[in-house]
Design an enzyme around this catalytic site. Structure first.
Site, PDB file in Angstrom:
ATOM      1  N   THR A 145      36.450  39.114 -45.782  1.00 33.29           N
ATOM      2  CA  THR A 145      37.423  40.326 -45.880  1.00 33.29           C
ATOM      3  C   THR A 145      38.732  40.065 -46.309  1.00 33.29           C
ATOM      4  OG1 THR A 145      35.846  41.374 -44.158  1.00 33.29           O
ATOM      5  CG2 THR A 145      37.844  42.258 -44.695  1.00 33.29           C
ATOM      6  N   GLU A 148      39.066  42.940 -34.323  1.00 32.53           N
ATOM      7  CA  GLU A 148      38.873  43.044 -35.747  1.00 32.53           C
ATOM      8  C   GLU A 148      39.862  42.205 -36.333  1.00 32.53           C
ATOM      9  OE1 GLU A 148      36.654  43.247 -38.163  1.00 32.53           O
ATOM     10  OE2 GLU A 148      36.153  45.467 -38.081  1.00 32.53           O
TER      11      GLU A 148
END
Ligand code: HSE
Length: 305
Positions: free
Chosen positions: A180, A128
């Site tokens: 993000t 991630e």
């Protein structure tokens, strides 16, 4: 066993008021991955889709997660992964987490399940980080555990599965990309005590609502006074989508993860489909392509096929 094929689900992170600590797994869409155990340390990634993601392991989410896992494996082995992404990168429904979590769960299976779920989450968080520069686990945890998960603490990791009543989820995916890292970069670094009190009241209310099967409590707890007011400006039609969804009977909802997708929760399928119609009516007047679909919160995370 030297080869396995897995399906890794999309997930919704934050769940409105629980920035970086709450998430749930969806009953689709799923990414598909074939993982093969080979001799010799290292990771080889073969993309079987058109997203053109980097194949260099250190720059790829799957690679980042598997390299972290391999550091904890003393044997001289590695993995070859054929990745078919269905969950579009940058959509806000946990595309990078599906890659990272799916890869480590599959690899672990080929290692006779030697690592715990917590350890797998730690490895997947390294994947991630490749995607967003941040090690949040709010997509990864539900992707691995299924259902609704609470990350009470990320260091040390403390994950709690939260039982919840059946819930239908309407997803809107505007075809724009919100990175993000950008959506995190615009957030304020400090919040007022007043907003913090409102927020933790809602987080506690939402958890209690899930655990007590109290749909009204879930509905009135789906409020975010900290992140949504800032991020919602990145999503065209956000306020109108929310207003019309609530009028169509949704319990509530908001930005899925860091966006641009939005999600709305409903008690039953008919309402979730009415919410989908209401969203389509709003988005038809906005000059952006979009997809919608109705699914459910799924109690199953990554699965073998
Ligand atoms: N909690 C993360 C964020 C999820 O909102 O930035 C991103 O997928």
């Amino acid at each position: 066993m030297t080869e396995i094929t897995i399906l890794s689900p999309a997930t919704v992170a934050n769940v409105v008021c629980g920035f970086d600590i709450l998430g749930f797994a969806l009953d689709g869409p799923f990414d598909k991955m074939l993982i093969r155990k080979v001799s010799g340390k290292g990771v080889t990634i073969i993309n079987k889709d058109d997203y053109n993601l980097p194949t260099e392991p250190a720059k790829n989410v799957i690679g980042g997660a598997l390299l972290a896992l391999l550091e904890a494996v003393p044997e001289d082995i590695g993995f070859v992964v054929e990745s078919t992404k269905i969950i579009k990168p940058g959509s806000g429904i946990g595309s990078s987490a599906a890659s990272a979590a799916g890869a480590v769960v599959g690899a672990n299976h080929l290692l006779n399940d030697r690592f715990s779920k917590e350890e797998l989450i730690r490895f997947a968080m390294c994947g991630e980080e490749v995607a967003s520069g941040s090690k949040h686990a709010d997509n990864i945890a539900p992707c691995i555990y299924g259902g609704v998960t609470l990350i009470r603490s990320s260091d040390p990791l403390d994950i709690i599965s939260i039982p919840a009543p059946p819930l239908y989820v309407t997803i809107l995916h505007p075809q724009i990309e919100v990175k993000t890292s950008d959506a995190r970069g615009i957030l304020k670094k400090q919040v007022s005590l007043k907003d913090a009190i409102t927020q933790w009241g809602n987080v506690a209310g939402l958890i209690a609502g899930f655990m007590k099967n109290d749909y009204d409590l879930i509905s009135r707890s789906l409020v975010d006074v900290i992140v949504e007011p800032i991020r919602s400006i990145l999503i065209p039609g956000f306020e109108e989508v929310k207003k019309k969804s609530l009028e169509a009977g949704a319990l509530g909802g908001g930005i899925s993860g860091s966006g641009p997708s939005m999600f709305m929760l409903s008690k039953d399928e008919a309402t979730a489909k009415a919410v989908e119609m209401a969203i389509i009516a709003v988005y038809k007047n906005i000059d952006i392509d979009f997809h919608t679909h109705v699914t459910t919160i799924s109690n199953e995370g990554v699965r073998m096929i």
